[in-house]
Design a protein around this motif. Structure first.
Motif, PDB file in Angstrom:
ATOM      1  N   VAL A 162      -2.292  11.019   6.876  1.00 55.84           N
ATOM      2  CA  VAL A 162      -3.396  11.853   6.406  1.00 55.84           C
ATOM      3  C   VAL A 162      -4.647  11.660   7.256  1.00 55.84           C
ATOM      4  O   VAL A 162      -5.429  12.589   7.432  1.00 55.84           O
ATOM      5  CB  VAL A 162      -3.677  11.544   4.913  1.00 55.84           C
ATOM      6  CG1 VAL A 162      -4.923  12.244   4.432  1.00 55.84           C
ATOM      7  CG2 VAL A 162      -2.497  11.982   4.078  1.00 55.84           C
ATOM      8  N   ASP A 163      -4.852  10.461   7.791  1.00 54.17           N
ATOM      9  CA  ASP A 163      -6.045  10.193   8.607  1.00 54.17           C
ATOM     10  C   ASP A 163      -6.165  11.150   9.794  1.00 54.17           C
ATOM     11  O   ASP A 163      -7.266  11.402  10.272  1.00 54.17           O
ATOM     12  CB  ASP A 163      -6.018   8.749   9.133  1.00 54.17           C
ATOM     13  CG  ASP A 163      -6.076   7.726   8.022  1.00 54.17           C
ATOM     14  OD1 ASP A 163      -6.549   8.070   6.928  1.00 54.17           O
ATOM     15  OD2 ASP A 163      -5.658   6.579   8.263  1.00 54.17           O
ATOM     16  N   GLN A 164      -5.055  11.670  10.279  1.00 51.50           N
ATOM     17  CA  GLN A 164      -5.065  12.495  11.480  1.00 51.50           C
ATOM     18  C   GLN A 164      -5.176  13.989  11.177  1.00 51.50           C
ATOM     19  O   GLN A 164      -5.164  14.803  12.088  1.00 51.50           O
ATOM     20  CB  GLN A 164      -3.797  12.210  12.296  1.00 51.50           C
ATOM     21  CG  GLN A 164      -3.719  10.760  12.734  1.00 51.50           C
ATOM     22  CD  GLN A 164      -2.323  10.349  13.185  1.00 51.50           C
ATOM     23  OE1 GLN A 164      -1.335  10.812  12.634  1.00 51.50           O
ATOM     24  NE2 GLN A 164      -2.267   9.478  14.176  1.00 51.50           N
ATOM     25  N   ALA A 173     -14.766  22.296  -1.366  1.00 52.13           N
ATOM     26  CA  ALA A 173     -15.811  22.326  -0.334  1.00 52.13           C
ATOM     27  C   ALA A 173     -15.251  22.341   1.096  1.00 52.13           C
ATOM     28  O   ALA A 173     -15.711  23.132   1.920  1.00 52.13           O
ATOM     29  CB  ALA A 173     -16.775  21.161  -0.524  1.00 52.13           C
ATOM     30  N   PRO A 174     -14.270  21.510   1.435  1.00 50.44           N
ATOM     31  CA  PRO A 174     -13.785  21.537   2.819  1.00 50.44           C
ATOM     32  C   PRO A 174     -12.739  22.621   3.094  1.00 50.44           C
ATOM     33  O   PRO A 174     -12.213  22.724   4.195  1.00 50.44           O
ATOM     34  CB  PRO A 174     -13.169  20.142   3.001  1.00 50.44           C
ATOM     35  CG  PRO A 174     -12.752  19.731   1.643  1.00 50.44           C
ATOM     36  CD  PRO A 174     -13.729  20.372   0.696  1.00 50.44           C
ATOM     37  N   LEU A 175     -12.428  23.433   2.082  1.00 48.84           N
ATOM     38  CA  LEU A 175     -11.362  24.424   2.234  1.00 48.84           C
ATOM     39  C   LEU A 175     -11.917  25.755   2.724  1.00 48.84           C
ATOM     40  O   LEU A 175     -13.000  26.181   2.328  1.00 48.84           O
ATOM     41  CB  LEU A 175     -10.637  24.635   0.898  1.00 48.84           C
ATOM     42  CG  LEU A 175     -10.006  23.405   0.256  1.00 48.84           C
ATOM     43  CD1 LEU A 175      -9.352  23.777  -1.073  1.00 48.84           C
ATOM     44  CD2 LEU A 175      -8.994  22.752   1.177  1.00 48.84           C
ATOM     45  N   ASP A 176     -11.128  26.435   3.567  1.00 49.50           N
ATOM     46  CA  ASP A 176     -11.505  27.784   3.964  1.00 49.50           C
ATOM     47  C   ASP A 176     -11.053  28.751   2.863  1.00 49.50           C
ATOM     48  O   ASP A 176     -10.423  28.356   1.880  1.00 49.50           O
ATOM     49  CB  ASP A 176     -10.908  28.152   5.330  1.00 49.50           C
ATOM     50  CG  ASP A 176      -9.386  28.096   5.363  1.00 49.50           C
ATOM     51  OD1 ASP A 176      -8.765  28.072   4.272  1.00 49.50           O
ATOM     52  OD2 ASP A 176      -8.814  28.080   6.462  1.00 49.50           O
ATOM     53  N   GLU A 177     -11.355  30.030   3.013  1.00 53.53           N
ATOM     54  CA  GLU A 177     -11.098  31.025   1.963  1.00 53.53           C
ATOM     55  C   GLU A 177      -9.610  31.107   1.594  1.00 53.53           C
ATOM     56  O   GLU A 177      -9.258  31.169   0.417  1.00 53.53           O
ATOM     57  CB  GLU A 177     -11.614  32.401   2.419  1.00 53.53           C
ATOM     58  CG  GLU A 177     -11.765  33.400   1.299  1.00 53.53           C
ATOM     59  CD  GLU A 177     -12.796  32.975   0.260  1.00 53.53           C
ATOM     60  OE1 GLU A 177     -12.546  33.191  -0.922  1.00 53.53           O
ATOM     61  OE2 GLU A 177     -13.844  32.407   0.620  1.00 53.53           O
ATOM     62  N   GLY A 195       0.841  -1.188   0.000  1.00 49.88           N
ATOM     63  CA  GLY A 195       0.000   0.000   0.000  1.00 49.88           C
ATOM     64  C   GLY A 195       0.879   1.242   0.000  1.00 49.88           C
ATOM     65  O   GLY A 195       2.099   1.167   0.174  1.00 49.88           O
ATOM     66  N   VAL A 196       0.258   2.383  -0.201  1.00 48.18           N
ATOM     67  CA  VAL A 196       0.984   3.655  -0.174  1.00 48.18           C
ATOM     68  C   VAL A 196       0.449   4.471   0.989  1.00 48.18           C
ATOM     69  O   VAL A 196      -0.758   4.682   1.116  1.00 48.18           O
ATOM     70  CB  VAL A 196       0.801   4.426  -1.507  1.00 48.18           C
ATOM     71  CG1 VAL A 196       1.469   5.791  -1.431  1.00 48.18           C
ATOM     72  CG2 VAL A 196       1.349   3.622  -2.674  1.00 48.18           C
ATOM     73  N   GLU A 197       1.352   4.920   1.845  1.00 41.60           N
ATOM     74  CA  GLU A 197       0.980   5.762   2.987  1.00 41.60           C
ATOM     75  C   GLU A 197       1.422   7.184   2.683  1.00 41.60           C
ATOM     76  O   GLU A 197       2.493   7.405   2.120  1.00 41.60           O
ATOM     77  CB  GLU A 197       1.639   5.271   4.270  1.00 41.60           C
ATOM     78  CG  GLU A 197       1.103   3.933   4.751  1.00 41.60           C
ATOM     79  CD  GLU A 197       1.715   3.503   6.077  1.00 41.60           C
ATOM     80  OE1 GLU A 197       2.363   4.331   6.750  1.00 41.60           O
ATOM     81  OE2 GLU A 197       1.543   2.333   6.430  1.00 41.60           O
ATOM     82  N   ILE A 198       0.581   8.129   3.064  1.00 41.64           N
ATOM     83  CA  ILE A 198       0.882   9.547   2.863  1.00 41.64           C
ATOM     84  C   ILE A 198       1.162  10.162   4.235  1.00 41.64           C
ATOM     85  O   ILE A 198       0.319  10.115   5.129  1.00 41.64           O
ATOM     86  CB  ILE A 198      -0.311  10.267   2.201  1.00 41.64           C
ATOM     87  CG1 ILE A 198      -0.658   9.594   0.878  1.00 41.64           C
ATOM     88  CG2 ILE A 198       0.003  11.744   2.000  1.00 41.64           C
ATOM     89  CD1 ILE A 198      -1.968  10.075   0.280  1.00 41.64           C
ATOM     90  N   LYS A 216      -6.699  17.455   4.756  1.00 41.08           N
ATOM     91  CA  LYS A 216      -6.786  16.223   3.942  1.00 41.08           C
ATOM     92  C   LYS A 216      -7.023  16.573   2.480  1.00 41.08           C
ATOM     93  O   LYS A 216      -6.385  16.019   1.585  1.00 41.08           O
ATOM     94  CB  LYS A 216      -7.924  15.323   4.430  1.00 41.08           C
ATOM     95  CG  LYS A 216      -7.658  14.571   5.684  1.00 41.08           C
ATOM     96  CD  LYS A 216      -8.871  13.733   6.061  1.00 41.08           C
ATOM     97  CE  LYS A 216      -8.680  13.054   7.407  1.00 41.08           C
ATOM     98  NZ  LYS A 216      -9.851  12.266   7.789  1.00 41.08           N
ATOM     99  N   ALA A 217      -7.955  17.495   2.240  1.00 44.54           N
ATOM    100  CA  ALA A 217      -8.274  17.880   0.869  1.00 44.54           C
ATOM    101  C   ALA A 217      -7.060  18.495   0.178  1.00 44.54           C
ATOM    102  O   ALA A 217      -6.739  18.135  -0.964  1.00 44.54           O
ATOM    103  CB  ALA A 217      -9.448  18.857   0.854  1.00 44.54           C
ATOM    104  N   LEU A 218      -6.370  19.405   0.846  1.00 43.86           N
ATOM    105  CA  LEU A 218      -5.189  20.029   0.244  1.00 43.86           C
ATOM    106  C   LEU A 218      -4.078  19.012   0.019  1.00 43.86           C
ATOM    107  O   LEU A 218      -3.367  19.078  -0.988  1.00 43.86           O
ATOM    108  CB  LEU A 218      -4.671  21.171   1.120  1.00 43.86           C
ATOM    109  CG  LEU A 218      -5.291  22.536   0.907  1.00 43.86           C
ATOM    110  CD1 LEU A 218      -4.602  23.588   1.762  1.00 43.86           C
ATOM    111  CD2 LEU A 218      -5.259  22.950  -0.552  1.00 43.86           C
ATOM    112  N   THR A 219      -3.910  18.082   0.940  1.00 44.07           N
ATOM    113  CA  THR A 219      -2.903  17.041   0.777  1.00 44.07           C
ATOM    114  C   THR A 219      -3.243  16.166  -0.425  1.00 44.07           C
ATOM    115  O   THR A 219      -2.364  15.835  -1.241  1.00 44.07           O
ATOM    116  CB  THR A 219      -2.785  16.186   2.054  1.00 44.07           C
ATOM    117  OG1 THR A 219      -2.465  17.041   3.154  1.00 44.07           O
ATOM    118  CG2 THR A 219      -1.712  15.125   1.910  1.00 44.07           C
TER     119      THR A 219
END
Length: 176
Positions: free
Chosen positions: A128-130, A163-167, A113-116, A136-139
Protein backbone atom coordinates in the motif's frame (compact mmCIF):
# COMPACT_ATOMS: atom_id res chain seq x y z
CA UNK A 1 35.39 -31.64 96.02
CA UNK A 2 36.21 -34.66 93.89
CA UNK A 3 39.66 -34.86 92.48
CA UNK A 4 40.21 -33.66 88.95
CA UNK A 5 42.45 -35.64 86.70
CA UNK A 6 45.11 -34.05 84.55
CA UNK A 7 43.12 -35.01 81.49
CA UNK A 8 40.01 -33.24 82.79
CA UNK A 9 42.10 -30.24 83.82
CA UNK A 10 43.51 -30.04 80.26
CA UNK A 11 40.02 -30.24 78.79
CA UNK A 12 38.81 -27.50 81.16
CA UNK A 13 41.68 -25.24 80.12
CA UNK A 14 40.97 -25.96 76.46
CA UNK A 15 37.30 -25.07 76.90
CA UNK A 16 38.11 -21.86 78.79
CA UNK A 17 40.48 -20.79 76.00
CA UNK A 18 37.82 -21.58 73.44
CA UNK A 19 35.27 -19.44 75.34
CA UNK A 20 37.81 -16.60 75.57
CA UNK A 21 38.47 -16.75 71.85
CA UNK A 22 34.75 -16.59 71.16
CA UNK A 23 34.66 -13.39 73.12
CA UNK A 24 31.99 -12.04 75.35
CA UNK A 25 29.48 -11.46 72.55
CA UNK A 26 27.39 -14.46 73.44
CA UNK A 27 23.74 -13.88 72.60
CA UNK A 28 21.71 -15.31 75.42
CA UNK A 29 18.45 -14.70 73.53
CA UNK A 30 19.59 -16.61 70.44
CA UNK A 31 17.11 -19.43 71.02
CA UNK A 32 14.13 -17.05 71.18
CA UNK A 33 15.41 -15.08 68.19
CA UNK A 34 15.87 -18.29 66.23
CA UNK A 35 12.28 -19.29 67.02
CA UNK A 36 11.01 -15.91 65.75
CA UNK A 37 13.13 -16.03 62.62
CA UNK A 38 12.13 -19.64 62.00
CA UNK A 39 8.44 -18.76 62.33
CA UNK A 40 8.91 -15.88 59.88
CA UNK A 41 10.81 -18.18 57.50
CA UNK A 42 8.01 -20.75 57.58
CA UNK A 43 5.42 -18.00 56.93
CA UNK A 44 7.41 -16.59 53.99
CA UNK A 45 8.05 -20.09 52.63
CA UNK A 46 4.32 -20.78 52.65
CA UNK A 47 3.70 -17.46 50.86
CA UNK A 48 6.38 -18.31 48.30
CA UNK A 49 4.66 -21.63 47.57
CA UNK A 50 1.31 -19.83 47.23
CA UNK A 51 2.84 -17.28 44.86
CA UNK A 52 4.48 -20.00 42.76
CA UNK A 53 1.10 -21.76 42.47
CA UNK A 54 -0.57 -18.48 41.49
CA UNK A 55 2.10 -17.79 38.87
CA UNK A 56 1.63 -21.30 37.49
CA UNK A 57 -2.16 -20.84 37.32
CA UNK A 58 -1.73 -17.47 35.62
CA UNK A 59 0.69 -18.94 33.10
CA UNK A 60 -1.77 -21.72 32.28
CA UNK A 61 -4.54 -19.12 31.88
CA UNK A 62 -2.32 -16.98 29.62
CA UNK A 63 -1.41 -20.03 27.53
CA UNK A 64 -5.10 -20.91 27.16
CA UNK A 65 -6.01 -17.32 26.21
CA UNK A 66 -3.14 -17.19 23.70
CA UNK A 67 -4.19 -20.49 22.16
CA UNK A 68 -7.79 -19.30 21.82
CA UNK A 69 -6.65 -15.89 20.54
CA UNK A 70 -4.40 -17.48 17.92
CA UNK A 71 -7.26 -19.62 16.62
CA UNK A 72 -9.71 -16.70 16.57
CA UNK A 73 -7.15 -14.43 14.92
CA UNK A 74 -6.25 -17.05 12.31
CA UNK A 75 -9.90 -17.72 11.45
CA UNK A 76 -10.82 -14.02 11.38
CA UNK A 77 -7.72 -13.10 9.38
CA UNK A 78 -8.53 -15.76 6.78
CA UNK A 79 -12.17 -14.62 6.54
CA UNK A 80 -11.22 -10.93 6.21
CA UNK A 81 -8.54 -11.76 3.64
CA UNK A 82 -11.05 -13.76 1.55
CA UNK A 83 -13.58 -10.92 1.72
CA UNK A 84 -10.88 -8.32 0.95
CA UNK A 85 -10.00 -10.28 -2.20
CA UNK A 86 -13.64 -9.87 -3.30
CA UNK A 87 -14.26 -6.26 -2.22
CA UNK A 88 -11.05 -4.78 -3.67
CA UNK A 89 -11.84 -5.65 -7.31
CA UNK A 90 -15.38 -4.25 -6.87
CA UNK A 91 -13.99 -0.86 -5.84
CA UNK A 92 -11.23 -0.80 -8.45
CA UNK A 93 -13.23 -2.42 -11.28
CA UNK A 94 -10.60 -5.16 -11.44
CA UNK A 95 -7.21 -5.85 -9.97
CA UNK A 96 -6.48 -7.95 -6.96
CA UNK A 97 -5.37 -7.63 -3.35
CA UNK A 98 -4.54 -9.77 -0.36
CA UNK A 99 -3.36 -9.59 3.22
CA UNK A 100 -0.24 -11.23 4.59
CA UNK A 101 1.29 -11.59 8.04
CA UNK A 102 4.70 -9.96 8.32
CA UNK A 103 7.62 -11.02 10.42
CA UNK A 104 8.47 -14.38 8.88
CA UNK A 105 7.72 -17.93 9.89
CA UNK A 106 9.23 -17.72 13.38
CA UNK A 107 7.10 -14.78 14.55
CA UNK A 108 4.13 -15.55 16.76
CA UNK A 109 0.88 -14.87 14.94
CA UNK A 110 -0.27 -12.62 17.80
CA UNK A 111 2.83 -10.46 17.44
CA UNK A 112 3.03 -10.36 13.65
CA UNK A 113 2.14 -7.33 11.61
CA UNK A 114 -0.32 -7.31 8.73
CA UNK A 115 0.85 -6.29 5.26
CA UNK A 116 -1.59 -5.20 2.57
CA UNK A 117 -0.69 -6.06 -1.01
CA UNK A 118 -2.71 -4.39 -3.75
CA UNK A 119 -2.64 -4.52 -7.52
CA UNK A 120 -5.04 -2.04 -9.09
CA UNK A 121 -5.87 -2.74 -12.75
CA UNK A 122 -2.88 -2.08 -14.97
CA UNK A 123 -0.36 -1.88 -12.14
CA UNK A 124 2.08 -4.33 -10.59
CA UNK A 125 1.48 -6.00 -7.22
CA UNK A 126 2.83 -3.65 -4.54
CA UNK A 127 2.41 -2.80 -0.88
CA UNK A 128 0.00 0.00 0.00
CA UNK A 129 2.91 2.39 0.68
CA UNK A 130 3.67 2.48 -3.05
CA UNK A 131 0.13 3.42 -4.17
CA UNK A 132 -1.17 6.91 -4.90
CA UNK A 133 -3.24 8.75 -2.29
CA UNK A 134 -6.55 7.83 -3.94
CA UNK A 135 -5.51 4.20 -4.36
CA UNK A 136 -4.44 4.05 -0.72
CA UNK A 137 -7.79 5.48 0.37
CA UNK A 138 -9.79 3.02 -1.75
CA UNK A 139 -7.65 0.12 -0.56
CA UNK A 140 -8.22 1.17 3.06
CA UNK A 141 -11.97 1.45 2.39
CA UNK A 142 -11.94 -2.02 0.86
CA UNK A 143 -10.23 -3.37 3.97
CA UNK A 144 -12.57 -1.57 6.38
CA UNK A 145 -15.62 -2.80 4.48
CA UNK A 146 -14.17 -6.32 4.42
CA UNK A 147 -13.82 -6.22 8.19
CA UNK A 148 -17.39 -4.92 8.58
CA UNK A 149 -18.72 -7.69 6.33
CA UNK A 150 -17.12 -10.23 8.69
CA UNK A 151 -17.80 -8.38 11.97
CA UNK A 152 -20.53 -5.76 11.50
CA UNK A 153 -20.47 -2.61 13.58
CA UNK A 154 -23.63 -0.72 14.60
CA UNK A 155 -22.19 2.45 13.05
CA UNK A 156 -18.97 3.84 11.60
CA UNK A 157 -18.03 7.40 10.75
CA UNK A 158 -15.69 7.69 7.78
CA UNK A 159 -14.88 11.39 7.91
CA UNK A 160 -13.20 12.85 4.83
CA UNK A 161 -12.58 9.40 3.35
CA UNK A 162 -13.50 10.75 -0.08
CA UNK A 163 -11.05 13.68 0.07
CA UNK A 164 -8.21 11.99 -1.86
CA UNK A 165 -10.60 10.37 -4.36
CA UNK A 166 -11.32 11.65 -7.84
CA UNK A 167 -14.92 11.85 -9.14
CA UNK A 168 -14.95 8.32 -10.60
CA UNK A 169 -13.62 6.77 -7.38
CA UNK A 170 -16.13 8.73 -5.27
CA UNK A 171 -18.87 7.15 -7.38
CA UNK A 172 -17.45 3.65 -6.80
CA UNK A 173 -17.09 4.35 -3.08
CA UNK A 174 -20.70 5.53 -2.87
CA UNK A 175 -21.80 2.46 -4.86
CA UNK A 176 -20.17 0.16 -2.36
Amino acid sequence: RPSVTDEQEGRLTELRELIERMGTDINLTAIEEFAEVNTRFEFLSAQKIDLERAVDQLQRAIDKINKTSRKLFKDTFAAINATFKEVFPRLFRGGQAHLSLSGGEDVDMLEAGVEIFAQPPGKKNVTVDQLSGGEKALTAVALVFSIFLIKPSPFCILDEVDAPLDEANVGRYNGL
